[in-house]
Write a protein that holds these residues in place. Structure first.
Motif, short mmCIF file in Angstrom:
data_model
loop_
_atom_site.label_atom_id
_atom_site.label_comp_id
_atom_site.label_asym_id
_atom_site.label_seq_id
_atom_site.Cartn_x
_atom_site.Cartn_y
_atom_site.Cartn_z
N GLY A 43 0.55 -0.80 0.40
CA GLY A 43 0.76 0.27 -0.27
C GLY A 43 1.10 1.36 0.40
O GLY A 43 2.17 1.17 -0.23
N GLU A 44 0.39 2.07 0.38
CA GLU A 44 0.74 4.07 0.36
C GLU A 44 1.83 3.46 1.75
O GLU A 44 2.47 3.94 2.02
N GLY A 45 0.98 4.06 3.00
CA GLY A 45 1.33 4.72 4.10
C GLY A 45 0.88 4.24 4.83
O GLY A 45 -0.93 4.30 4.67
N PRO A 46 0.86 4.61 6.58
CA PRO A 46 0.02 3.88 7.37
C PRO A 46 -0.87 4.69 7.29
O PRO A 46 -0.52 6.46 7.50
N PRO A 56 -0.32 -2.87 9.17
CA PRO A 56 -0.90 -2.21 8.17
C PRO A 56 -1.80 -2.19 8.04
O PRO A 56 -2.47 -3.56 8.35
N PHE A 57 -2.65 -1.95 7.43
CA PHE A 57 -4.12 -2.16 7.06
C PHE A 57 -5.00 -2.48 7.73
O PHE A 57 -5.04 -3.68 7.56
N VAL A 58 -5.02 -1.38 9.48
CA VAL A 58 -6.07 -2.30 9.84
C VAL A 58 -7.26 -1.21 10.46
O VAL A 58 -7.68 -1.21 11.45
N ALA A 82 2.35 -4.42 3.41
CA ALA A 82 3.53 -3.85 3.95
C ALA A 82 3.22 -2.46 3.30
O ALA A 82 2.07 -2.18 2.33
N ASN A 83 3.62 -1.54 3.37
CA ASN A 83 3.43 -0.37 2.34
C ASN A 83 5.17 0.71 1.95
O ASN A 83 6.01 0.21 2.32
N ILE A 84 4.99 1.28 1.28
CA ILE A 84 5.73 2.54 0.52
C ILE A 84 6.51 3.33 1.70
O ILE A 84 7.41 2.98 1.95
N PHE A 156 -6.21 -1.04 -7.65
CA PHE A 156 -6.88 0.24 -6.94
C PHE A 156 -6.61 -0.39 -5.52
O PHE A 156 -6.65 -0.94 -5.05
N HIS A 157 -6.24 1.29 -4.74
CA HIS A 157 -6.33 0.86 -3.11
C HIS A 157 -7.94 0.85 -2.74
O HIS A 157 -8.54 1.61 -3.68
N PRO A 158 -7.64 -0.07 -1.38
CA PRO A 158 -8.76 0.02 -0.97
C PRO A 158 -9.57 1.40 -0.85
O PRO A 158 -10.89 1.39 -0.85
N1 URA Z 1 -3.80 2.52 3.11
C1 URA Z 1 -2.62 1.96 3.95
O1 URA Z 1 -1.76 2.57 1.65
N2 URA Z 1 -1.66 1.94 4.08
C2 URA Z 1 -2.08 1.11 5.73
O2 URA Z 1 -1.18 0.76 6.33
C3 URA Z 1 -3.15 1.64 5.68
C4 URA Z 1 -4.02 2.71 5.11
#
Ligand code: URA
Length: 190
Positions: A43-46, A56-58, A82-84, A156-158
């Protein structure tokens, strides 16, 4: 050796002061899932929840992602997420080029340790730094790119699905392709 390398990576991330994002973090967000998984999602970032929990992604986007992956019959053990960037950008803004560049060596380290066969780029930031600096997610999503021994799938990003319902069916189609490839690769290894 493997264990030590992970410990080293986590230690380096935890002490990281390569950019200013570290100053605002509650927790560093390194990744979650199976560290030997054939599938990696990036993904992108927290966001806020991720920063608070160190995972991540919680948050809301992550809950939707988990739903989609469950519905696609992926098991928790099938993937690693993980994220960038590993620290939350203020107000969830997009990471700058400099922040992404400084953090990418950690992600590359994770990829080397996990050795996934398939890498799914969730959204334009992941696609930009992993596949194509100039690419457009709307044009590139849903198409496989085979490079350096990996199969890359941009989608896509969710969080984009939460803003625009019409993207759900498109992301579902992309994840279907990922599941087919995942099953093929697993078959080859039996
Ligand atoms: N969006 C992201 O890209 N990463 C996450 O961990 C949470 C939301």
């Amino acid at each position: 050796m493997h264990m030590l390398q992970w410990e080293q990576l986590i230690k380096e991330c935890s002490n990281c002061k390569r950019c200013d994002l570290g100053k605002g973090r509650t927790n560093i967000v390194i990744g979650r899932g199976n560290e030997n998984a054939p599938l990696m999602m990036i993904g992108e970032g927290p966001g806020e929840q991720e920063d608070l929990k160190g995972q991540p992604f919680v948050g809301p986007a992550g809950k939707l992602l988990d739903l989609l992956l469950d519905a696609m019959m992926f098991k928790k053990d099938d993937y690693y997420i993980a994220n960038i960037v590993k620290c939350r950008p203020p107000g969830n803004r997009v990471p700058t080029d400099e922040e992404a560049e400084k953090c990418l060596p950690f992600l590359r380290g994770q990829v080397k340790l996990i050795k996934p066969k398939i890498i799914v780029c969730l959204g334009s930031t992941a696609m930009k730094y992993i596949i194509d600096r100039e690419g457009k997610i709307t044009q590139m999503r849903g198409q496989w790119i085979e490079k350096g021994g990996f199969w890359f799938m941009p989608t896509f990003h969710p969080a984009a699905l939460l803003r625009d319902e019409s993207k759900k069916i498109l992301m579902w189609e992309d994840l279907k392709k990922v599941k087919v490839k995942f099953d093929e690769i697993n078959q080859e290894q039996v």
